[in-house]
Scaffold this active site. Sequence first.
Site, mmCIF file in Angstrom:
data_model
loop_
_atom_site.group_PDB
_atom_site.id
_atom_site.type_symbol
_atom_site.label_atom_id
_atom_site.label_comp_id
_atom_site.label_asym_id
_atom_site.label_seq_id
_atom_site.Cartn_x
_atom_site.Cartn_y
_atom_site.Cartn_z
ATOM 1 N N ASP A 52 -4.039 -4.209 6.884
ATOM 2 C CA ASP A 52 -2.864 -5.487 6.816
ATOM 3 C C ASP A 52 -2.485 -5.720 8.330
ATOM 4 O O ASP A 52 -1.459 -6.338 8.410
ATOM 5 C CB ASP A 52 -1.708 -4.952 6.275
ATOM 6 N N ASP A 79 6.376 13.729 16.271
ATOM 7 C CA ASP A 79 5.443 14.011 15.303
ATOM 8 C C ASP A 79 5.347 15.490 15.195
ATOM 9 O O ASP A 79 4.949 16.046 16.100
ATOM 10 C CB ASP A 79 3.848 13.357 15.764
HETATM 11 N N1 LIG Z 1 1.360 7.636 -2.862
HETATM 12 C C1 LIG Z 1 1.534 6.927 -1.785
HETATM 13 N N2 LIG Z 1 1.834 5.607 -2.177
HETATM 14 C C2 LIG Z 1 1.951 4.879 -1.111
HETATM 15 C C3 LIG Z 1 1.436 5.128 0.296
HETATM 16 C C4 LIG Z 1 1.029 6.550 0.253
HETATM 17 O O1 LIG Z 1 0.885 7.333 1.750
HETATM 18 N N3 LIG Z 1 1.102 7.577 -0.684
HETATM 19 N N4 LIG Z 1 1.146 4.448 1.417
HETATM 20 C C5 LIG Z 1 2.109 3.156 1.332
HETATM 21 C C6 LIG Z 1 1.538 2.214 2.472
HETATM 22 S S1 LIG Z 1 1.974 2.542 3.903
HETATM 23 C C7 LIG Z 1 0.949 0.932 1.880
HETATM 24 S S2 LIG Z 1 0.641 -0.275 3.091
HETATM 25 C C8 LIG Z 1 0.766 0.588 0.493
HETATM 26 C C9 LIG Z 1 -0.554 -0.183 0.232
HETATM 27 O O2 LIG Z 1 -0.832 -0.726 -0.937
HETATM 28 P P1 LIG Z 1 -1.572 -1.670 -1.087
HETATM 29 O O3 LIG Z 1 -1.778 -2.766 0.125
HETATM 30 O O4 LIG Z 1 -1.371 -2.460 -2.611
HETATM 31 O O5 LIG Z 1 -3.035 -0.886 -1.057
HETATM 32 P P2 LIG Z 1 -3.878 -0.374 -2.362
HETATM 33 O O6 LIG Z 1 -3.167 0.161 -3.216
HETATM 34 O O7 LIG Z 1 -5.050 0.374 -1.639
HETATM 35 O O8 LIG Z 1 -4.548 -1.737 -2.896
HETATM 36 C C10 LIG Z 1 -5.164 -2.701 -2.188
HETATM 37 C C11 LIG Z 1 -6.248 -3.137 -3.474
HETATM 38 O O9 LIG Z 1 -6.722 -4.464 -3.369
HETATM 39 C C12 LIG Z 1 -7.811 -4.705 -3.534
HETATM 40 N N5 LIG Z 1 -8.105 -6.017 -2.523
HETATM 41 C C13 LIG Z 1 -8.260 -5.956 -1.218
HETATM 42 N N6 LIG Z 1 -8.393 -7.354 -0.731
HETATM 43 C C14 LIG Z 1 -8.376 -8.103 -1.964
HETATM 44 C C15 LIG Z 1 -8.461 -9.460 -2.366
HETATM 45 O O10 LIG Z 1 -8.547 -10.339 -1.336
HETATM 46 N N7 LIG Z 1 -8.251 -9.936 -3.660
HETATM 47 C C16 LIG Z 1 -7.825 -8.967 -4.493
HETATM 48 N N8 LIG Z 1 -7.493 -9.491 -5.679
HETATM 49 N N9 LIG Z 1 -7.818 -7.838 -4.125
HETATM 50 C C17 LIG Z 1 -7.930 -7.201 -3.107
HETATM 51 C C18 LIG Z 1 -8.665 -3.747 -3.005
HETATM 52 O O11 LIG Z 1 -9.957 -3.545 -3.664
HETATM 53 C C19 LIG Z 1 -7.592 -2.377 -3.323
HETATM 54 O O12 LIG Z 1 -7.998 -2.049 -4.491
HETATM 55 O O13 LIG Z 1 0.707 1.654 -0.298
HETATM 56 C C20 LIG Z 1 2.020 2.616 -0.064
HETATM 57 N N10 LIG Z 1 2.068 3.673 -1.238
HETATM 58 N N1 LIG Z 2 -8.041 3.214 9.351
HETATM 59 C C1 LIG Z 2 -6.768 2.849 8.859
HETATM 60 N N2 LIG Z 2 -5.692 2.333 9.501
HETATM 61 C C2 LIG Z 2 -4.751 1.987 8.842
HETATM 62 C C3 LIG Z 2 -4.322 2.225 7.313
HETATM 63 C C4 LIG Z 2 -5.483 2.988 6.712
HETATM 64 O O1 LIG Z 2 -5.300 3.008 5.618
HETATM 65 N N3 LIG Z 2 -6.719 3.008 7.588
HETATM 66 N N4 LIG Z 2 -3.273 1.842 6.972
HETATM 67 C C5 LIG Z 2 -2.494 0.934 7.745
HETATM 68 C C6 LIG Z 2 -1.035 1.066 7.135
HETATM 69 S S1 LIG Z 2 -0.762 0.104 5.702
HETATM 70 C C7 LIG Z 2 -0.206 1.805 7.697
HETATM 71 S S2 LIG Z 2 1.569 1.858 7.020
HETATM 72 C C8 LIG Z 2 -0.372 2.436 8.972
HETATM 73 C C9 LIG Z 2 0.074 3.834 8.960
HETATM 74 O O2 LIG Z 2 -0.295 4.619 10.011
HETATM 75 P P1 LIG Z 2 0.731 5.302 10.892
HETATM 76 O O3 LIG Z 2 1.951 4.884 11.063
HETATM 77 O O4 LIG Z 2 -0.136 5.890 12.002
HETATM 78 O O5 LIG Z 2 0.882 6.634 9.757
HETATM 79 P P2 LIG Z 2 0.082 7.807 9.463
HETATM 80 O O6 LIG Z 2 -1.309 7.714 9.919
HETATM 81 O O7 LIG Z 2 0.023 7.933 7.868
HETATM 82 O O8 LIG Z 2 0.845 8.975 10.151
HETATM 83 C C10 LIG Z 2 1.173 9.143 11.643
HETATM 84 C C11 LIG Z 2 1.843 10.168 11.895
HETATM 85 O O9 LIG Z 2 2.913 10.608 11.373
HETATM 86 C C12 LIG Z 2 2.994 11.988 11.364
HETATM 87 N N5 LIG Z 2 4.035 12.714 10.445
HETATM 88 C C13 LIG Z 2 4.061 13.106 9.196
HETATM 89 N N6 LIG Z 2 5.400 13.323 8.808
HETATM 90 C C14 LIG Z 2 6.353 12.888 9.966
HETATM 91 C C15 LIG Z 2 7.828 13.135 9.953
HETATM 92 O O10 LIG Z 2 8.497 13.464 8.937
HETATM 93 N N7 LIG Z 2 8.145 12.498 10.942
HETATM 94 C C16 LIG Z 2 7.392 12.111 11.964
HETATM 95 N N8 LIG Z 2 7.967 11.631 13.111
HETATM 96 N N9 LIG Z 2 6.116 11.904 12.104
HETATM 97 C C17 LIG Z 2 5.590 12.368 10.893
HETATM 98 C C18 LIG Z 2 1.682 12.574 10.980
HETATM 99 O O11 LIG Z 2 1.638 13.743 11.679
HETATM 100 C C19 LIG Z 2 0.879 11.443 11.687
HETATM 101 O O12 LIG Z 2 0.338 11.837 12.997
HETATM 102 O O13 LIG Z 2 -1.752 2.540 9.205
HETATM 103 C C20 LIG Z 2 -2.251 1.668 9.237
HETATM 104 N N10 LIG Z 2 -3.559 1.444 9.764
HETATM 105 S S1 SF4 Z 3 -7.625 -2.925 12.562
HETATM 106 FE FE1 SF4 Z 3 -9.857 -3.037 11.236
HETATM 107 S S2 SF4 Z 3 -9.527 -3.525 9.173
HETATM 108 FE FE2 SF4 Z 3 -7.778 -3.765 10.148
HETATM 109 S S3 SF4 Z 3 -7.649 -6.087 10.584
HETATM 110 FE FE3 SF4 Z 3 -8.442 -5.116 12.364
HETATM 111 S S4 SF4 Z 3 -10.498 -5.312 12.131
HETATM 112 FE FE4 SF4 Z 3 -9.668 -5.315 9.918
HETATM 113 MO MO LIG Z 4 1.495 0.769 4.939
#
Ligand SMILES: Nc1nc2c(c(=O)[nH]1)N[C@H]1C(S)=C(S)[C@@H](COP(=O)(O)OP(=O)(O)OC[C@H]3O[C@@H](n4cnc5c(=O)[nH]c(N)nc54)[C@H](O)[C@@H]3O)O[C@H]1N2
Ligand SMILES: Nc1nc2c(c(=O)[nH]1)N[C@H]1C(S)=C(S)[C@@H](COP(=O)(O)OP(=O)(O)OC[C@H]3O[C@@H](n4cnc5c(=O)[nH]c(N)nc54)[C@H](O)[C@@H]3O)O[C@H]1N2
Ligand code: SF4
Ligand SMILES: [Mo]
Length: 750
Positions: free
Chosen positions: A36, A219
């Site tokens: 995202d 962290d």
């Molecule tokens: N329990 C729990 N819940 C969480 C979190 C957690 O750490 N623990 N993290 C939260 C966070 S930070 C986030 S950002 C959200 C993420 O929530 P979402 O962004 O909704 O991520 P996903 O649930 O992995 O769903 C993405 C799905 O979209 C599909 N997809 C990807 N691209 C496309 C597309 O172009 N079209 C369609 N139709 N489908 C597509 C992928 O195959 C995948 O199955 O979840 C949150 N919810």
């Molecule tokens: N490769 C990859 N990159 C991603 C994503 C992915 O799914 N894959 N998801 C994207 C999305 S939607 C999001 S939201 C971001 C999330 O990415 P980040 O914001 O970096 O979050 P996390 O990697 O879940 O955790 C970051 C840190 O929070 C620390 N932490 C845990 N609990 C606490 C707490 O209570 N307080 C504090 N201060 N720190 C704590 C953990 O030790 C960890 O080092 O990553 C994005 N980037």
């Molecule tokens: S960090 Fe990686 S997956 Fe996310 S938008 Fe950039 S190239 Fe794509």
């Molecule tokens: Mo997220």
Amino acid sequence: MPSVYSIDQSAVTGKRTPAATRPGVETRNTLCATCDISCNVVTEIKQGRVVRVRSSDNPIFKDNICMKGIMAPKAFAHPDRLMRPLKRVGERGSGRWEEVSWEDAMSDIARRLQTIIDRDGPEAWAVSTSQWNTATDHGLGRRIMNHVGSPNWISGVALCAGNTAAINRMTYGWFPWADFANTNCIVLFGHNPRRNSWVPVYNQIRRAQARGAKLIVLDPRKSENAGRADIWLPLRAGTDAAMCLGWLNVILEEGLYDKAFVENWTIGFDELRARVAEYPVERVAEITGCDPDMIRKAARLYATSGPAVIPWTPITDMQRNSTSAIRLHSILRSVCGYVDVPGGEALQGFNPDVVSESEIEAHEVLPEAQKAKQLGSDTHPAFTYRGQASLRPHTKRVWGTEYANQITGCFMANPSATFRAMAGEGPYPVKAFFTLGNNTLLSFANMPLILKAMMNQELIVVHEQFMTPTAQLADYVLPGDSWLERPWLHDAFGWSSMVRPSEKSMEPPGECESTFSFWKRLAAAMGRADIVPWKTIEDFYDYRLEGTGMTWDEFSKSHEIYFGPLEFRKYERTGFATPSGKVELKSSVLEGLGFDPLPYFRDDPPPNPEFPLMMFTGVREDEYFQTGQRHVPELRARKPEPNLFVSPGTADEQGITAGDWVEVVNPTGKIAIQVAVRDTMPDGLVRIPHGWWKPEMKQGAGHLSGALAHADAQLCPDDEDFLDREQGIPHLKGIPCRISKLEAPPEGAQ
Ligand SMILES: Nc1nc2c(c(=O)[nH]1)N[C@H]1C(S)=C(S)[C@@H](COP(=O)(O)OP(=O)(O)OC[C@H]3O[C@@H](n4cnc5c(=O)[nH]c(N)nc54)[C@H](O)[C@@H]3O)O[C@H]1N2
Ligand SMILES: Nc1nc2c(c(=O)[nH]1)N[C@H]1C(S)=C(S)[C@@H](COP(=O)(O)OP(=O)(O)OC[C@H]3O[C@@H](n4cnc5c(=O)[nH]c(N)nc54)[C@H](O)[C@@H]3O)O[C@H]1N2
Ligand code: SF4
Ligand SMILES: [Mo]
């Protein structure tokens, strides 16, 4: 995601850098939507297929790419990709499907949805969509729901940035954007961008440090950014709000705040001062487990080395004290004078030349009586229509629109309340559930409840690229296109005024279609074609871009990035978009909703000796975005199994070693996971990775491709002790659990 580019907009708005080409290879300028953050990347195309994704040739986007983006052509060409609409023919979750045409699918879906609406009211229809942009639906889903009459829209943005936007608006009327390019100090509350996690933010932080900006990291774990910080505060998980109160204590006591700004532009300072006095540093040191002198040092550094930024962090979006923590970030920014100044946090507004997704959503057409039915708005209203209602006239005054749905997070239903209603637990029936680009079952707290909720539906429609555990429970699974296969106008979700185009690189395979086309088909099948009047997605973008004087074709061929006019300290002209017109250190909005208008810290429930360890879910996997990509062999080979991070001390104490399989149990559920010992982890805290399932494992109810065995959501409670009071979002950073060694690896272990 706007916070990643220079705020010096003249340097970046305008003509694009042409992509370097090679003979026989066409290129397109695109935005990767595998995660995202949406990096500007170049696709290379041979014979109508994308063969490569590479970094942009434009110097401002240099090195913004990661392994997931690079693997995208393979990921989307995978044989498991859904190609045709599927209709369930056996029991729900039986895994028996038949292929149907789009026309038949949509007319049956519309008919069944209408039957439910006629019987139970439009609020009986709930929709969940993806976070931000993986499968953006351009606000069209909301638009149709608003016209039809349902307020029950949920999304992962409820615990990631959307809720932050809603809470920020309570303090100064808009969700600001961190000016990394000009800041002198960056404070990361957990947030930990890395080489393969939100690369553009990672690169910005590194560039800022290279030119001398300070870095403070909070962290519990010695994260990658903690290792590079000037100050690292290893706070106890879930105590961020207490830490901020301690910082404020130091800043106010020592007079390190911006007195003129506080005097002229804030209300509630005296009440804040009194509240903050309840949190002397010694008390905060006890709550957070940090050294009091280090707390003082960090607070002083933030207050005196500005302009400083506290960039948005998801960590405080997922805590019991989320509302207070987010408010405290806003308050720190405000009292230190970092709001709406260069190098601080800018309030930008929507791009005035482009029709925002928020406007497309048409919140004004949903009747007040239907808004009042929004699930969760009675008990946890902060980001619902009710919670945000008192801001409407002030948002209009300052930003020109009553319903500014920044990050789509300002008018949401509460997810837990929605799942309870879907499960038949009231207050009224919800019997139709549509989910687009969201693996719902795994993506919120309390997966056992979500499962029950889904099993209790009459109609589930899933728009997806793969047969996820969520899709396995659907009535219809509709094949979605990918970001390689569609054009896209990215409007930064209203976080900043930045707009970027992404060109279509290839035709979608099989019968894959966009979310635009899904909603257009649904509106038409419901006899409401007028709601989505645009013939094609390009027509829709032409409409949205009219104010720029360009068509989509012209815009996407000539621009990579397009900003609105930049104005710092706009509040001097308009006031802030809050009821008082000032920065509300004491929130009249929260007070009006019956909550404490001042920030506070609410401690954990009393410890339960049965669950002596604490877990948090998070530390994103480099290889995967959230619940996705486990089907890609190259990525899976790097990370074949879900890993529990544990400190060497806690591993010894528990009698476990690296490679062991253990069961993690708490009152919500249990999972199996493989141990990885990390000396970066503190004792007593374990990490559970988010979103695990195994696409190669058996599908259908009772199995769900390993999700029942491995998904973190099985362990995330959503009872009141674990919900933030004001928003009702779950506490994912400090959940009690216990672990025990498994005698044998679970089914499917590699
Ligand atoms: N329990 C729990 N819940 C969480 C979190 C957690 O750490 N623990 N993290 C939260 C966070 S930070 C986030 S950002 C959200 C993420 O929530 P979402 O962004 O909704 O991520 P996903 O649930 O992995 O769903 C993405 C799905 O979209 C599909 N997809 C990807 N691209 C496309 C597309 O172009 N079209 C369609 N139709 N489908 C597509 C992928 O195959 C995948 O199955 O979840 C949150 N919810
Ligand atoms: N490769 C990859 N990159 C991603 C994503 C992915 O799914 N894959 N998801 C994207 C999305 S939607 C999001 S939201 C971001 C999330 O990415 P980040 O914001 O970096 O979050 P996390 O990697 O879940 O955790 C970051 C840190 O929070 C620390 N932490 C845990 N609990 C606490 C707490 O209570 N307080 C504090 N201060 N720190 C704590 C953990 O030790 C960890 O080092 O990553 C994005 N980037
Ligand atoms: S960090 Fe990686 S997956 Fe996310 S938008 Fe950039 S190239 Fe794509
Ligand atoms: Mo997220």
